[in-house]
Scaffold this motif. Structure first.
Motif, PDB file in Angstrom:
ATOM      1  N   ARG A 136       0.826  -1.209   0.000  1.00 42.08           N
ATOM      2  CA  ARG A 136       0.000   0.000   0.000  1.00 42.08           C
ATOM      3  C   ARG A 136       0.861   1.261   0.000  1.00 42.08           C
ATOM      4  O   ARG A 136       0.620   2.213  -0.757  1.00 42.08           O
ATOM      5  CB  ARG A 136      -0.931  -0.002   1.216  1.00 42.08           C
ATOM      6  CG  ARG A 136      -1.970   1.130   1.196  1.00 42.08           C
ATOM      7  CD  ARG A 136      -2.747   1.168   2.508  1.00 42.08           C
ATOM      8  NE  ARG A 136      -3.252  -0.132   2.872  1.00 42.08           N
ATOM      9  CZ  ARG A 136      -4.355  -0.667   2.339  1.00 42.08           C
ATOM     10  NH1 ARG A 136      -5.022   0.001   1.428  1.00 42.08           N
ATOM     11  NH2 ARG A 136      -4.755  -1.852   2.724  1.00 42.08           N
ATOM     12  N   ALA A 195      -6.010   6.924  -2.630  1.00 45.24           N
ATOM     13  CA  ALA A 195      -6.521   5.751  -1.917  1.00 45.24           C
ATOM     14  C   ALA A 195      -6.134   4.499  -2.703  1.00 45.24           C
ATOM     15  O   ALA A 195      -6.238   4.481  -3.930  1.00 45.24           O
ATOM     16  CB  ALA A 195      -8.031   5.823  -1.763  1.00 45.24           C
ATOM     17  N   GLU A 237      -6.591   0.269  -3.046  1.00 43.76           N
ATOM     18  CA  GLU A 237      -7.267  -0.984  -2.719  1.00 43.76           C
ATOM     19  C   GLU A 237      -6.362  -2.138  -3.136  1.00 43.76           C
ATOM     20  O   GLU A 237      -5.914  -2.196  -4.285  1.00 43.76           O
ATOM     21  CB  GLU A 237      -8.605  -1.097  -3.459  1.00 43.76           C
ATOM     22  CG  GLU A 237      -9.625  -0.041  -3.050  1.00 43.76           C
ATOM     23  CD  GLU A 237     -10.913  -0.182  -3.835  1.00 43.76           C
ATOM     24  OE1 GLU A 237     -11.222  -1.315  -4.284  1.00 43.76           O
ATOM     25  OE2 GLU A 237     -11.595   0.833  -4.021  1.00 43.76           O
ATOM     26  N   ARG A 249      -6.413   0.859 -12.316  1.00 42.71           N
ATOM     27  CA  ARG A 249      -6.161  -0.572 -12.107  1.00 42.71           C
ATOM     28  C   ARG A 249      -4.726  -0.875 -12.510  1.00 42.71           C
ATOM     29  O   ARG A 249      -4.336  -0.639 -13.647  1.00 42.71           O
ATOM     30  CB  ARG A 249      -7.140  -1.406 -12.921  1.00 42.71           C
ATOM     31  CG  ARG A 249      -8.588  -1.235 -12.471  1.00 42.71           C
ATOM     32  CD  ARG A 249      -9.498  -2.203 -13.177  1.00 42.71           C
ATOM     33  NE  ARG A 249     -10.882  -2.008 -12.773  1.00 42.71           N
ATOM     34  CZ  ARG A 249     -11.431  -2.517 -11.665  1.00 42.71           C
ATOM     35  NH1 ARG A 249     -10.690  -3.279 -10.868  1.00 42.71           N
ATOM     36  NH2 ARG A 249     -12.690  -2.288 -11.356  1.00 42.71           N
ATOM     37  N   VAL A 260      -3.846  -4.150  -7.822  1.00 46.40           N
ATOM     38  CA  VAL A 260      -4.202  -3.040  -6.940  1.00 46.40           C
ATOM     39  C   VAL A 260      -5.053  -2.055  -7.737  1.00 46.40           C
ATOM     40  O   VAL A 260      -5.018  -2.036  -8.974  1.00 46.40           O
ATOM     41  CB  VAL A 260      -2.960  -2.305  -6.378  1.00 46.40           C
ATOM     42  CG1 VAL A 260      -2.130  -3.232  -5.514  1.00 46.40           C
ATOM     43  CG2 VAL A 260      -2.126  -1.710  -7.501  1.00 46.40           C
ATOM     44  N   ARG A 261      -5.805  -1.247  -7.041  1.00 43.96           N
ATOM     45  CA  ARG A 261      -6.547  -0.157  -7.674  1.00 43.96           C
ATOM     46  C   ARG A 261      -6.199   1.124  -6.940  1.00 43.96           C
ATOM     47  O   ARG A 261      -6.421   1.240  -5.732  1.00 43.96           O
ATOM     48  CB  ARG A 261      -8.052  -0.404  -7.628  1.00 43.96           C
ATOM     49  CG  ARG A 261      -8.846   0.733  -8.251  1.00 43.96           C
ATOM     50  CD  ARG A 261     -10.293   0.387  -8.438  1.00 43.96           C
ATOM     51  NE  ARG A 261     -11.000   1.479  -9.080  1.00 43.96           N
ATOM     52  CZ  ARG A 261     -12.240   1.384  -9.567  1.00 43.96           C
ATOM     53  NH1 ARG A 261     -12.882   0.242  -9.482  1.00 43.96           N
ATOM     54  NH2 ARG A 261     -12.821   2.412 -10.137  1.00 43.96           N
ATOM     55  N   SER A 283      -6.823   5.067  -6.611  1.00 43.58           N
ATOM     56  CA  SER A 283      -7.717   6.193  -6.892  1.00 43.58           C
ATOM     57  C   SER A 283      -7.049   7.488  -6.456  1.00 43.58           C
ATOM     58  O   SER A 283      -6.391   7.534  -5.410  1.00 43.58           O
ATOM     59  CB  SER A 283      -9.053   6.022  -6.162  1.00 43.58           C
ATOM     60  OG  SER A 283      -9.706   4.836  -6.576  1.00 43.58           O
TER      61      SER A 283
END
Length: 232
Positions: free
Chosen positions: A33, A51, A53, A82, A102-103, A105
């Motif tokens: 992350r 952010a 994910e 993505r 991972v995504r 944003s």
């Protein structure tokens, strides 16, 4: 018979170990992350929020146990939207290298369409609004100042509340062939500017050839009203 049973038990244990390896350690997830966030913030505009994910490894993977896993950014992969983060085993019985989805944003306040806009429309202030959106959800540069878009023409339709991105705009004609243009070249520790004659039309962002008074021909990029930036 006993030998066969022992063999099957070994296979089962190996499978359990491999499946367990696909369940990532929380500390490793946090490192992934942080890596994705740092890379995204490096190119994110000021005032935006990032952010991340974290997805899951492919359940079909059978990875050997690993004592040390190193996350890294695969070369040539965009971090926004993505994407994927590489994971490689650097200390273990078998070295492996996989990617984790991972995504990413990136939320920011940008110019959006106040309502559905058809292709060919000349943008006015009434057709534009400001909204907080995920600017990484689609490709293309966004705008934070509506005045930069006034008078521009849409090349494709834009939906209501959708960001007006650079690819949706028709390229501007900055000058025509034969016009005198200002040519600039900027490099480390120097800046040079002179006049030349455009040998073709100067379309926004596209390459154009110019001829100097000496007869020398050079290639540049149309960047403004009768302005060319040399390609160094």
């Amino acid at each position: 018979m006993l030998r066969r049973i022992a063999f099957l038990m070994c296979l089962a244990l190996a499978g359990v170990g491999a499946r367990a390896q696909t369940a990532l350690d929380p500390a490793l997830v946090e490192r992934v992350r942080q890596l994705a966030e740092t890379a995204a913030r490096a190119t994110a505009p000021p005032g935006t929020r990032v952010a991340v994910e974290i997805g899951q490894l492919d359940a079909r993977l059978r990875l050997a146990p690993c004592q040390q896993i190193q996350p890294y950014l695969p070369p040539g992969i965009a971090v926004w939207g993505r994407s994927r983060i590489g994971l490689r085993c650097t200390v273990g019985a078998a070295r492996w290298n996989v990617t984790l989805p991972v995504r990413v944003s990136v939320y920011g306040r940008v110019v959006v369409a106040s309502g559905p806009l058809p292709a060919g429309v000349n943008l006015s202030q009434e057709q534009l609004a400001m909204a907080d959106i995920d600017i990484a959800a689609e490709p293309g540069a966004v705008f934070t100042d509506a005045s930069q878009l006034i008078g521009r023409t849409l090349a494709r339709p834009v939906g209501a509340a959708e960001a007006v991105r650079a690819p949706a705009l028709k390229s501007r004609l900055w000058f025509t062939a034969g016009e005198t243009v200002q040519v600039s070249a900027v490099g480390e520790g120097f800046a040079v500017s002179s006049e030349a004659q455009a040998m073709s039309a100067g379309i926004e962002g596209q390459e154009v050839r110019v001829r100097f008074e000496s007869g020398r021909v050079a290639s540049g990029r149309a960047v403004g009203e009768r302005r060319v930036e040399l390609l160094l």
